[in-house]
Write a protein that holds these residues in place. Structure first.
Motif, mmCIF file in Angstrom:
data_model
loop_
_atom_site.group_PDB
_atom_site.id
_atom_site.type_symbol
_atom_site.label_atom_id
_atom_site.label_comp_id
_atom_site.label_asym_id
_atom_site.label_seq_id
_atom_site.Cartn_x
_atom_site.Cartn_y
_atom_site.Cartn_z
ATOM 1 N N PHE A 231 0.803 -1.182 -0.147
ATOM 2 C CA PHE A 231 -0.020 0.118 -0.023
ATOM 3 C C PHE A 231 0.799 1.381 -0.006
ATOM 4 C CE2 PHE A 231 -3.095 -2.979 1.184
ATOM 5 C CZ PHE A 231 -4.280 -2.719 0.463
ATOM 6 N N ARG A 232 2.007 1.048 0.241
ATOM 7 C CA ARG A 232 3.035 2.434 0.486
ATOM 8 C C ARG A 232 3.392 2.592 -1.030
ATOM 9 N NH1 ARG A 232 5.652 0.415 5.171
ATOM 10 N NH2 ARG A 232 7.195 -0.638 4.121
ATOM 11 N N ASN A 233 3.617 1.451 -1.694
ATOM 12 C CA ASN A 233 3.896 1.625 -3.176
ATOM 13 C C ASN A 233 2.950 1.870 -4.095
ATOM 14 O OD1 ASN A 233 6.596 0.852 -2.263
ATOM 15 N ND2 ASN A 233 6.303 -1.228 -2.749
ATOM 16 N N TYR A 234 1.564 1.634 -3.476
ATOM 17 C CA TYR A 234 0.469 1.787 -4.282
ATOM 18 C C TYR A 234 0.369 3.545 -4.771
ATOM 19 C CZ TYR A 234 -4.526 1.957 -5.767
ATOM 20 O OH TYR A 234 -5.676 1.981 -6.328
ATOM 21 N N ALA A 235 0.328 4.235 -3.874
ATOM 22 C CA ALA A 235 0.436 5.690 -4.214
ATOM 23 C C ALA A 235 1.652 6.084 -4.749
ATOM 24 C CB ALA A 235 0.165 6.436 -2.729
ATOM 25 N N ASP A 236 2.894 5.668 -4.347
ATOM 26 C CA ASP A 236 4.263 6.070 -4.908
ATOM 27 C C ASP A 236 4.096 5.786 -6.388
ATOM 28 O OD1 ASP A 236 4.905 6.644 -2.382
ATOM 29 O OD2 ASP A 236 6.170 4.874 -1.830
ATOM 30 N N SER A 237 3.614 4.585 -7.044
ATOM 31 C CA SER A 237 3.456 4.472 -8.295
ATOM 32 C C SER A 237 2.803 5.496 -9.143
ATOM 33 C CB SER A 237 3.064 2.920 -8.596
ATOM 34 O OG SER A 237 1.612 3.028 -8.019
ATOM 35 N N ILE A 238 1.639 5.979 -8.522
ATOM 36 C CA ILE A 238 0.714 6.915 -9.210
ATOM 37 C C ILE A 238 1.677 8.053 -9.093
ATOM 38 C CG2 ILE A 238 -1.125 8.446 -8.790
ATOM 39 C CD1 ILE A 238 -2.512 5.944 -7.435
ATOM 40 N N GLN A 239 2.429 8.481 -8.205
ATOM 41 C CA GLN A 239 3.366 9.699 -8.449
ATOM 42 C C GLN A 239 4.374 9.564 -9.303
ATOM 43 O OE1 GLN A 239 4.716 10.147 -4.292
ATOM 44 N NE2 GLN A 239 2.775 10.970 -3.424
ATOM 45 N N LYS A 240 4.819 8.421 -9.465
ATOM 46 C CA LYS A 240 5.796 8.173 -10.422
ATOM 47 C C LYS A 240 5.445 8.610 -11.800
ATOM 48 C CE LYS A 240 8.502 4.663 -8.031
ATOM 49 N NZ LYS A 240 8.795 3.204 -7.861
ATOM 50 N N LEU A 241 4.205 8.164 -11.955
ATOM 51 C CA LEU A 241 3.673 8.527 -13.371
ATOM 52 C C LEU A 241 3.062 9.713 -13.708
ATOM 53 C CD1 LEU A 241 1.929 4.919 -13.553
ATOM 54 C CD2 LEU A 241 3.922 5.667 -15.185
ATOM 55 N N SER A 242 3.042 10.436 -12.529
ATOM 56 C CA SER A 242 2.466 11.900 -12.743
ATOM 57 C C SER A 242 3.443 12.821 -12.939
ATOM 58 C CB SER A 242 1.874 12.476 -11.391
ATOM 59 O OG SER A 242 1.437 13.536 -11.612
ATOM 60 N N LEU A 243 3.149 14.073 -13.727
ATOM 61 C CA LEU A 243 4.137 14.962 -13.991
ATOM 62 C C LEU A 243 4.565 15.719 -12.578
ATOM 63 C CD1 LEU A 243 2.447 16.524 -17.403
ATOM 64 C CD2 LEU A 243 4.264 14.899 -16.965
ATOM 65 N N LYS A 244 3.779 15.927 -11.781
ATOM 66 C CA LYS A 244 4.315 16.542 -10.734
ATOM 67 C C LYS A 244 4.836 15.760 -9.485
ATOM 68 C CE LYS A 244 0.582 19.999 -10.974
ATOM 69 N NZ LYS A 244 -0.376 21.014 -10.247
ATOM 70 N N GLY A 245 5.112 14.521 -9.579
ATOM 71 C CA GLY A 245 5.600 13.645 -8.883
ATOM 72 C C GLY A 245 5.212 13.776 -7.399
ATOM 73 N N GLU A 246 6.422 14.077 -6.565
ATOM 74 C CA GLU A 246 6.022 13.879 -5.024
ATOM 75 C C GLU A 246 4.758 15.010 -4.829
ATOM 76 O OE1 GLU A 246 9.392 14.235 -2.663
ATOM 77 O OE2 GLU A 246 10.121 12.405 -3.229
ATOM 78 N N ASN A 247 4.593 15.953 -5.568
ATOM 79 C CA ASN A 247 3.780 16.963 -5.460
ATOM 80 C C ASN A 247 2.306 16.643 -5.872
ATOM 81 O OD1 ASN A 247 5.431 18.499 -3.764
ATOM 82 N ND2 ASN A 247 6.224 19.147 -5.867
ATOM 83 N N THR A 248 1.913 15.583 -6.335
ATOM 84 C CA THR A 248 0.830 15.052 -7.297
ATOM 85 C C THR A 248 -0.342 14.985 -6.208
ATOM 86 O OG1 THR A 248 2.048 13.523 -8.666
ATOM 87 C CG2 THR A 248 -0.383 13.020 -8.236
ATOM 88 N N ARG A 249 -1.313 15.868 -6.454
ATOM 89 C CA ARG A 249 -2.853 15.762 -5.709
ATOM 90 C C ARG A 249 -3.488 14.754 -6.151
ATOM 91 N NH1 ARG A 249 -6.189 19.945 -3.253
ATOM 92 N NH2 ARG A 249 -7.736 18.647 -2.076
ATOM 93 N N ILE A 250 -3.734 13.871 -5.257
ATOM 94 C CA ILE A 250 -4.653 12.575 -5.799
ATOM 95 C C ILE A 250 -5.841 12.438 -5.150
ATOM 96 C CG2 ILE A 250 -4.719 10.026 -5.755
ATOM 97 C CD1 ILE A 250 -1.501 9.619 -5.286
ATOM 98 N N ALA A 251 -6.802 12.025 -5.853
ATOM 99 C CA ALA A 251 -8.299 12.061 -5.343
ATOM 100 C C ALA A 251 -8.806 10.650 -5.372
ATOM 101 C CB ALA A 251 -9.249 13.068 -5.862
ATOM 102 N N LEU A 252 -9.884 10.149 -4.751
ATOM 103 C CA LEU A 252 -10.627 9.152 -5.147
ATOM 104 C C LEU A 252 -11.864 9.333 -5.263
ATOM 105 C CD1 LEU A 252 -10.257 5.543 -3.332
ATOM 106 C CD2 LEU A 252 -12.534 6.420 -3.988
ATOM 107 N N LEU A 253 -12.544 8.770 -6.636
ATOM 108 C CA LEU A 253 -13.650 9.403 -7.004
ATOM 109 C C LEU A 253 -14.580 8.122 -6.563
ATOM 110 C CD1 LEU A 253 -15.390 11.393 -8.889
ATOM 111 C CD2 LEU A 253 -14.735 9.896 -11.096
ATOM 112 N N THR A 254 -15.569 8.370 -6.028
ATOM 113 C CA THR A 254 -16.805 7.499 -5.588
ATOM 114 C C THR A 254 -18.146 8.124 -6.330
ATOM 115 O OG1 THR A 254 -17.868 6.666 -3.633
ATOM 116 C CG2 THR A 254 -17.105 8.760 -3.515
ATOM 117 N N PRO A 255 -18.779 6.744 -6.639
ATOM 118 C CA PRO A 255 -20.281 7.027 -6.916
ATOM 119 C C PRO A 255 -21.014 7.671 -5.780
ATOM 120 C CG PRO A 255 -19.353 4.881 -7.721
ATOM 121 C CD PRO A 255 -18.404 5.387 -6.761
#
Length: 520
Positions: A231-255
Motif C-alpha cells: 500500500f505504500r508503493n500503491y500511491a508512490d507508483s501513481i506519483q511516479k507516473l504523474s508530471l508533478k511527482g511527489e507533489n501530485t494531488r490525488i483524489a478517489l472518485l466514488t459514485p
C-alpha cells in the motif's frame, strides 16, 4: 449437489506440542460429473495439511474451541464498532446496508503456490495492459486475427473516444484484479478479469488489520507476508507516473454512499491520505480537473476511480449520468489528469476473451501463459459452438456482452437444465451465437469456517481475488494476499450480493515481515 459438511473441532496437544485435530470427516469428496470432486484447503492426501497443524499449534493448548468462540465474538464486535458495511441491492431484508461478513480463520496460501500465482498474475496484468495499448493504437491483434474484432470493438466496453490516447508511461491499467478458483487437481484457474474499477482492496486491508490482531501468535509463527509495503508503493507508483511527482494531488472518485462498496472508498482514501470526492465535487477547466473548495478551485492531478466507465462523463458517454464530470474524458485524453484506471477496458472483462488468452500471450509477449483461464468457447465461432453444444449439461452459459447499462447477466448452469430446457437453450444460442459464451464449471476448493462450538467447522466454496498494481517503471507488483470470498450457507455460488462472506488471505513467507510497520 454435494452434501453439507458440518464438523466439530476437537483439539488436543500431545507431549510434542503438535496440534492434533479430528477432521477425518472433513475430507469427504463429493464427486461431480464423474470426474471432479470438491476438496478442502485444510487437507492434503486425506489428512490435515502441515501448515494447518502449525496454525492450530499456535493456539492455546487447552480449551481451543472456547478460545475460538471468544475471538469470533470479538471479531464480530469489531466489525460493528468499526462500521464495516457492504451495501446489498438485492436483499430487501438487509435494509440496504449490511455488516461486513468476515470469518475468523484465514485462507492460507503456501509459499510454493504463491510463487506460481504471483508470477502468473504479474504476467497477466502486463498482458492486459498491452492489449489495451494495442486496441487503442496499432490494433495488431485485430488485423492479424488473433482475437475476433467483435470481442473488442463490438463490445460496449470499448470506447472509440479513447482511440489514439497516450497515457503516461503507456500504463492503461494501474490496478488489476483477478478472481481465481482452485480446481480438484490443485491447479489455479483465472475466472474473471476486473479492470474498470476493481473493488476489494480496502476490504482486504481491513480484514488483515482485524484478523492479525486476534490471531497474533499463528500470524507470527507462520511468517505471513505483510501488506504495508504494497500500500505504500500503491500511491508512490501513481506519483511516479504523474508530471508533478511527489507533489501530485490525488483524489478517489466514488459514485457516493449508495454504492455497494462505499465503505472501502472511505477507508482507502483515509488510509492513503487522499481526498474522497464525488463527481459533483469536481469541475474541468482547460482540460484540467479541479476540486471545488470554500477557498476556490484546487487542481487534482490524479484520480483513483471507483466509478464505472459509462458514468464518468455525461458529455461523451452516458448523458444521463449524475456521477461523472463533464469534460473528464477530454481531460484524460489530453493528459490533463492521470486516471487510475484509464477508461475503455470493459471489453477485457468479457468471458469470451478467456479462450483467446494463450494465443494473445504468444502474439503480444512471445511466451506461454503461466496461469490458465477457465476453458471457454465463444459461440460466435462455428467450430467452438459445434463442439461445446454437445456438452451443454456440463457447461455454464454466459452472455458475451453486458446489457446497455453495463450489467452482466446471471450465468445459467447447464447441469440444472432438463432435456427440454437444454433443447430450448441450444435453439436460442443458435439464433444469436455471438451473444453467448460457454465455460467449463470448475469445482471450487472449500475453506473451513468456524461457526461456534455448537456448529463447529463448516466448509464453503471460495474464490480468491488477487491484485496487481503498476510499479511506475513498466512492471506490476502483486499484493501478497487478497480478498478471499466465501459462499453463503447452502449456496455453491460465491457472491457477496447473495449473502456470501470473506476471509483474510495469508501468504506464507520465508522471512519475517516488516517489524517497523503498524500495518500487518
Amino acid at each position: 449437489m454435494h452434501p453439507k459438511k458440518r464438523l466439530a473441532l476437537h483439539v488436543s496437544l500431545p507431549p510434542d506440542n503438535k496440534a492434533s485435530v479430528d477432521l477425518a470427516s472433513l475430507w469427504q469428496q463429493a464427486v461431480l460429473t464423474g470426474t471432479h470432486a470438491y476438496f478442502s484447503e485444510l487437507s492434503q492426501n486425506g489428512e490435515l495439511h502441515p501448515v494447518w497443524k502449525k496454525f492450530f499449534a499456535g493456539l492455546p493448548q487447552a480449551d481451543t474451541p472456547d478460545f475460538l468462540d471468544g475471538k469470533l465474538a470479538l471479531l464480530q464486535r469489531m466489525v460493528r464498532e468499526n462500521g464495516i458495511t457492504y451495501n446489498v441491492y438485492a436483499d430487501p431484508d438487509a435494509r440496504f446496508t449490511r455488516p461486513w461478513s468476515l470469518g475468523l480463520l484465514p485462507h492460507i496460501i503456501q509459499e510454493h503456490d504463491w510463487r506460481t500465482l504471483s508470477a502468473g498474475i504479474a504476467q497477466r496484468a502486463t498482458l492486459l495492459n498491452q492489449m489495451m495499448a494495442d486496441a487503442y493504437g496499432p490494433q495488431h491483434m485485430l488485423t492479424t486475427g488473433v482475437v475476433p474484432v467483435d470481442l473488442v470493438c463490438g463490445h460496449s466496453g470499448y470506447l472509440p473516444q479513447l482511440y489514439g490516447a497516450s497515457p503516461s508511461g503507456n500504463v492503461w491499467l494501474h490496478t488489476v484484479a483477478f478472481d481465481l478458483g482452485r480446481g480438484p487437481d490443485g491447479r489455479w484457474w483465472v475466472i474473471n478479469h476486473r479492470v474498470q474499477a476493481p473493488s476489494g482492496l480496502g476490504y482486504a486491508l481491513e480484514n488483515r488489520v482485524n484478523v492479525s490482531r486476534l490471531l497474533k501468535h499463528p500470524f507470527k509463527t507462520l511468517r505471513v507476508e505483510q501488506l504495508a509495503s504494497f500500500f505504500r508503493n500503491y500511491a508512490d507508483s501513481i506519483q511516479k507516473l504523474s508530471l508533478k511527482g511527489e507533489n501530485t494531488r490525488i483524489a478517489l472518485l466514488t459514485p457516493g454512499p449508495y454504492n455497494e462498496t462505499y465503505f472501502e472508498h472511505v477507508y482507502l482514501a483515509r488510509y492513503l491520505g487522499i481526498s474522497l470526492v464525488e463527481g459533483s465535487d469536481l469541475v474541468t477547466r482547460q482540460n484540467k480537473v479541479y476540486l471545488k473548495t470554500v477557498t476556490g478551485l484546487e487542481q487534482i492531478d490524479a484520480i483513483i476511480r471507483r466509478t464505472d466507465d459509462q458514468w464518468l462523463d455525461p458529455l461523451e458517454l452516458r448523458d444521463d449520468s449524475q456521477l461523472g464530470v463533464p469534460g473528464l474524458i477530454q481531460a484524460i485524453r489530453s493528459g490533463g489528469v492521470l486516471m487510475v484506471n484509464m477508461p475503455g477496458g470493459g471489453w477485457l472483462e468479457g468471458p469470451a476473451l478467456h479462450g483467446f488468452m494463450p494465443a494473445l500471450c504468444q502474439s503480444l509477449r512471445g511466451e506461454e501463459l503461466l496461469l490458465p483461464s477457465v476453458p471457454s468457447w465463444w459461440c460466435g465461432e462455428d467450430p467452438a459452438w459445434a463442439q461445446a453444444s454437445k456438452n451443454l449439461s456440463n457447461l455454464v452459459i454466459r452472455r458475451t456482452y453486458p446489457n446497455r447499462w453495463g450489467v452482466r447477466a446471471i450465468p445459467v448452469m447447464g447441469s440444472l437444465l432438463d432435456e427440454a430446457q437444454q433443447t430450448a437453450w441450444k435453439a436460442k444460442i443458435s439464433k444469436n451465437p455471438n451473444s453467448y459464451t460457454l465455460q467449463e464449471l470448475i469445482p471450487l476448493s472449500r475453506a473451513a469456517i468456524w461457526q461456534g462450538q455448537e456448529r463447529g467447522l463448516e466448509e464453503r466454496n471460495i474464490l480468491v481475488r488477487l491484485y496487481a498494481v503498476a510499479d511506475g517503471t513498466g512492471g506490476y507488483q502483486v499484493m501478497p494476499g487478497g480478498l478471499t470470498r466465501v459462499a453463503a450457507e447452502g449456496n455453491d455460488v460465491v457472491s457477496l450480493q447473495q449473502g456470501g462472506g470473506s476471509m483474510d488471505t495469508w501468504v506464507i513467507g520465508s522471512t519475517p515481515g516488516d517489524s517497523q510497520s503498524n500495518l500487518k
